[in-house]
Every structure is written in C-alpha cells, then in structure tokens.
Design an enzyme around this catalytic site. Structure first.
Site, PDB file in Angstrom:
ATOM      1  N   GLU A 175       0.841  -1.201   0.000  1.00  0.00           N
ATOM      2  CA  GLU A 175       0.000   0.000   0.000  1.00  0.00           C
ATOM      3  C   GLU A 175       0.873   1.246   0.000  1.00  0.00           C
ATOM      4  OE1 GLU A 175      -3.264   2.036   3.091  1.00  0.00           O
ATOM      5  OE2 GLU A 175      -2.437   0.050   3.473  1.00  0.00           O
ATOM      6  N   ASP A 183       0.327   5.082   0.559  1.00  0.00           N
ATOM      7  CA  ASP A 183      -0.582   6.160   0.962  1.00  0.00           C
ATOM      8  C   ASP A 183      -0.008   7.497   0.507  1.00  0.00           C
ATOM      9  OD1 ASP A 183      -2.424   4.472   2.185  1.00  0.00           O
ATOM     10  OD2 ASP A 183      -1.303   4.456   4.057  1.00  0.00           O
ATOM     11  N   GLU A 198      -3.155  11.032   3.076  1.00  0.00           N
ATOM     12  CA  GLU A 198      -4.145  10.815   4.135  1.00  0.00           C
ATOM     13  C   GLU A 198      -4.211  12.112   4.898  1.00  0.00           C
ATOM     14  OE1 GLU A 198      -4.678   6.637   5.737  1.00  0.00           O
ATOM     15  OE2 GLU A 198      -2.519   6.938   5.809  1.00  0.00           O
TER      16      GLU A 198
END
Length: 456
Positions: A232, A234, A237
């Site tokens: 993952e 990111d 965020e």
C-alpha cells in the site's frame, strides 16, 4: 495507513455485502477524466470511471430482495458456510449520488461523509479508478514517474480522513483467480491493504463468515477469521489540520488472504506479513507545526495541488525505488516540502530508507518497514501494478488521532513523534462527528501522471 490500531472501520447503516451479481439496481460508474502527460504542458485527457467498493453494496439473495447480511449478522440460512454464501448472495448496483454521496464532474470527484439515502444512512465511501475499458481497475507503475492531483479539504475537519492511495489489487478484482467471485472489478471486489483488514465481507471469492464477530462500536461492522493483505502506498491521508504520505510494504506480492498471526492483529502487530505502521512523513509530526493547515504555508482553507515523485536509483522505470519526494502548488506558487526538525535526527525533506531508519530510531518505533523490504519492496509493488483508491472515512479504532492529534494517548505528548497534529484528543469520536460533521466532504480533481516534472 492507520498506524497503531489496525482495524479499518468504515460503516454503512443497514449495509450488506457479496460476490454474485444482482439485477435490482443498474450499475453505472460515474465518469472521471484523468490526464497522462509525456512532458511539461503536454498531457492527454483520458476518459475513466470510478467504482464503489463491494463492502458498501446491498447484498441480497440471488433472485429475491432478502438480505444476506443485516446489521452485523449473517443470515445463516443463506450463508451456512463461506462457499454456499458466495453462491447464494448477490452484490447489486449502486445509486452513487442518492445513497452514497459520490459525485463527479469532469475531472473532479467529491465524496460526502454522511448521506441520508431513501433506505439507509451512509457513512463514508471508497472508490477505485477503472481502466478505460470500464471492466478492470486501472493499474499504475509510478517508478520514475510523478502523480499529481488537486484537493479541496476545506470542509474536512478533525477526525476525518480524505485519502488517496494505491494498493496492489488484482486488475479484475480477483475474478479470474477465484471462481466464487462472479462480480469482479465492475462491482468493486478484491480490496486489500497493509492493515490486512478482517472486516471485508468476502475475500478470495468466499464469505468471511468463519469466526465472525460484530464490532462493539459499530453496529453494522464486524470481523471474520481472514484478512486481506497487500502492499500500500498512501500518497495522501489528510484533513484540514494534518496530512501524511506513507509507504507500507508486505512480505508477499499481490492480494493475499491471511489468518492468525500472519494478519498481525493486536499484540501480534509486528509479527504479521505486512508493515502496518509504514514510514510516514507528516510535517507536523516531523517538527514543522506551521507548514500545513488553515492559514498556514500550505493553506487548507483553499484548494491546492499535491505532487508526489517516485525516484529510482538509475532515473529509469527499470531502477529500484529510492526516494519519494513531495511538493505543493498553491495560487501559482510552488512550495517545497517541509524539512524535519527532530532532536538527534538529520534533516530530511523526502522519504528514503535513510529517513525511515532515522525516524524509527528517533521515535523508538519498530522498523518493520525496513524488515519487510523498505522502498525497494514498494517499487516492486508498483512494478506489478497498483490500483488507485479514493475514500472518506472516520476511525472506530483510533479516532484518527494518529493523523491529526497526539497518539498514543498514554504517553506524554512531548515525547518525540507523539504530536501528529493540533486536534484535541477527543475530536475524532465517530458517534460525535457523524452527527456534528455530517456535511463534511472532500474533493479530488485534476489527476495527472507522467515523467518527473511533467504534471505541474
């Protein structure tokens, strides 16, 4: 994503989930344009769509409207075992605007936090970018590339997360690998991330009903025996009071079902196959508390552009991912990323393996990012192809304190790495913000990708 407590807790009141295809509501994906660039000021517009994740969808018996899942309980007559349940239950199409508060206009996607629909109250959403064939997910390899988007989070307060990120899902949502999955990417199946979420109702084409327990805080969610894991990245965020960019890696490649210790739940957090903490660059946490926020250098009261560059060791897509750089553009001004200001730590303004190691040491955090392969493994995931995810959510596990407040709360906020944002430690209680901030939203727009320096 979601360091320190691992449960991913989105919720939808009166929601149900599944793997067959229903016919009671037509599935029409909202259109969204994206630009692929080849050089500066040379970008081509592509016609894409977005699709709602399967975990939000109505699940009912094939051939009728009988729910397969109500509240946080499975119908045992329709779902006596994982395989039979997948055969008996159908995912249906979505009313994107009326039920889920998802709208698109040209190159802009807006996600509303709470939507009162005709049959239910929806909280949060998660969508994926489809390929131009509208059948599979678009998969990205961003090695030696940059990815850029505009974000408006002026209506996104403490406790919420408007996220844009990549996960290593199957392009077809697992349809080819798992015969029990008849719905595929068209209905948003196959999600995974480094938290190995166990609240996903169907994993590998089978219902996740074994050991299912309802959530003590969310009457519509629960967890099963299995989790679904993958690498993952990111990219974003954030809410208007804080933001983080965080690579996370796993010891496995591609979407992988876990159980037991491999999922890394609770006290086994650092024994699982994925790095749940990740290597985060949050400007506030890294020592600059005046960089991003309302009225700050990057002013979150206004729309701005986020540019993320994925550099390799040989400046080619064949190289090893070695650095993730960030810059911003607002009101025509390019804004360099903030620099770290942590006692005993060298100065960094990007994510490298050296930064990650120094940060983990300065904060006293377990370095599973390095143990599981670091940036090289993140690059391997991009080489395989990663799907683009955009979501809005609140946090039943840790109240988003890990993003915008002091976390953990049982140690002094003056300890290095604990202060992550300016929000009060009681600001992210889901029951409160779902009521007082029901009108919150986030908008992502003007998505571009291409060679370094081509998108802004």
């Amino acid at each position: 994503m979601f360091p320190a407590v691992s449960l991913l807790a989105f919720s939808l009141l009166a929601t149900v989930y599944g793997q067959q295809v229903g016919t009671l509501t037509a599935e029409v994906h909202p259109r969204l344009t994206v630009q692929q660039c080849t050089s500066a000021n040379n970008c081509q517009t592509q016609q894409h769509t977005v699709v709602l994740d399967s975990n939000w969808r109505w699940l009912h018996a094939t051939g009728s409207s009988t729910n397969c899942y109500t509240g946080n309980t499975w119908d045992t007559s329709l779902c006596p075992d994982p395989v039979t349940c997948a055969s008996n239950c159908a995912l249906d199409g979505a009313d994107y605007t009326g039920t889920y508060g998802i709208t698109t206009s040209g190159n802009e996607l807006t996600l509303k936090f709470v939507t009162q629909g005709p049959y239910s109250k929806n909280i949060g959403s998660r969508v994926y970018l489809m390929a131009q064939d509208d059948t599979n997910y678009e998969l990205f390899n961003l090695k030696n590339q940059e990815f850029t988007f505009d974000v408006d989070m002026s209506n996104l307060p403490c406790g919420l997360n408007g996220a844009l990120y990549f996960v290593e899902m199957d392009a077809d949502g697992g349809k080819a690998r798992f015969p029990g999955n008849k719905a595929g990417a068209k209905y948003g199946t196959g999600y995974c991330d480094t938290q190995c979420p166990q609240d996903i109702k169907f994993i590998n084409g089978e219902a996740n009903i074994l050991g299912w327990e309802g959530s003590p805080t969310d009457p519509n969610a629960g967890t099963g025996q299995y989790g679904t894991c993958c690498n993952e990245m990111d990219v974003w965020e954030a809410n208007m009071n804080g933001a983080a960019v965080t690579p996370h890696v796993c010891s496995v490649q591609g979407q992988t079902r876990c159980s037991g210790t491999a999922c890394g739940e609770g006290d086994e957090r650092y024994d699982g196959i994925c790095d749940k903490d990740g290597c985060d660059f949050n400007s506030f946490r890294m020592g600059n508390q005046t960089f991003l926020g309302p009225g700050k250098i990057v002013d979150t009261n206004q729309k701005f552009t986020v540019v993320t560059q994925f550099l390799t060791n040989n400046n080619q897509s064949s190289g090893t991912l070695s650095e993730i750089r960030r810059l911003y553009v607002q009101n025509g001004k390019v804004i360099a990323n903030s620099k770290t200001n942590i006692p005993g730590m060298s100065t960094f303004d990007s994510i490298t393996d050296a930064f990650c190691n120094a940060q983990k040491q300065a904060f006293g955090d377990t370095n599973t990012f390095e143990q599981l392969g670091g940036l090289s493994q993140m690059g391997n995931a991009f080489q395989q192809g990663m799907a683009l995810v955009m979501s809005i959510w609140d946090d039943h596990a840790a109240e988003m304190l890990w993003l915008d407040s002091d976390y953990p709360t049982d140690v002094p906020a003056t300890n290095p790495g604990v202060a992550r944002g300016p929000c009060p430690t009681n600001s992210g209680v889901p029951a409160t913000i779902e009521s007082t901030n029901a009108g919150a939203s986030v908008s992502f727009s003007n998505i571009k990708f291409g060679p370094i320096g081509s998108t802004y």
